[in-house]
Design an enzyme around this catalytic site. Sequence first.
Site, PDB file in Angstrom:
ATOM      1  CB  THR A 103       4.204  -1.031  -1.382  1.00 25.19           C
ATOM      2  OG1 THR A 103       3.150  -1.413  -2.276  1.00 25.19           O
ATOM      3  CG2 THR A 103       5.051   0.051  -2.052  1.00 25.19           C
ATOM      4  CE  LYS A 178       1.855   0.319  -5.495  1.00 24.53           C
ATOM      5  NZ  LYS A 178       1.494  -0.587  -4.407  1.00 24.53           N
TER       6      LYS A 178
END
Length: 300
Positions: A103, A178
């Site tokens: 991420t 995300k």
Amino acid sequence: MTEPLTISCIGLGTMGGPIARHLGQAGHRLTVFNRSDARREAWLAANPGLAARVAGSPAEAAEGADAVITCVGNDDDLADVVLSPQGAFAGLRPGAVLIDHTTVSARIARQIAVEGRDKEILCVDAPVTGGQSGAESGTLSIMCGGSDKAIAAARPILAAYAKRVVHVGKSGAGQTTKMVNQMCLAATIAGLSEAMRFAQAAHLDLGKVFEAISGGAAQSWQMDNRWDTMADDSFDFGFAVDWMRKDLGLAIEEARGLGASVPTTALIDQFYADVQALGGGRQDTSALIRRLPLRGQKPA
């Protein structure tokens, strides 16, 4: 599964370790690299049945690979293992695919895609959701950014450890999706924390409250999986507050560049800073409730 591939996994942590295991168990030819010797040795000891080659650098890991999978910590870590002189791009052949599960910012995802295109490497930014349990069970949900050709090359690989793979858009779109996920998650936990403290202040039976509301519109994964642990002040597991703050920071930064207003996300980010100040940086994100003591109590 389709024909076995030569796959290199860079990063053997909480998520990367199980992903590498699933790929090895699926019959792919596996090479592993981790910057920490201790974590690499722990992974090897935990997976004695997998014939994995150990590489001394990301570039060495990438040599001869059909695909490289990265799962590291942040933008700087990803740049180091992909773009540095000893990074994966130094060893990957044209036509190979790079799948990144870290991420990170959309900016570095786009940068990697541009540099990959110049080298004829297919790049997919593919952050995941589902947590450690999803990684262990091979049931992750993956949001992917990249070209149609890159996603098509990645899908047979992702099938070894994902229950859902969605191509959400061009390079960087996986990372921005995300961010959406983490914004929703943080808001859900914040609401759940306040609601539970309200129920406790009203001297309600928390078990009966859960029974009454968990089958309706208030239901969420967080309620189903964290209601009891929050009630017990148990937080030593799960997705850490420190990582949530990193993710919310990415979302706030991206929103600033887009001209989008995210006041709730910014406020909850500061709430998580309070939890860090209480010593809860490594606790599960449900520890957000710690900053809401009951009347007469100090923050735990």
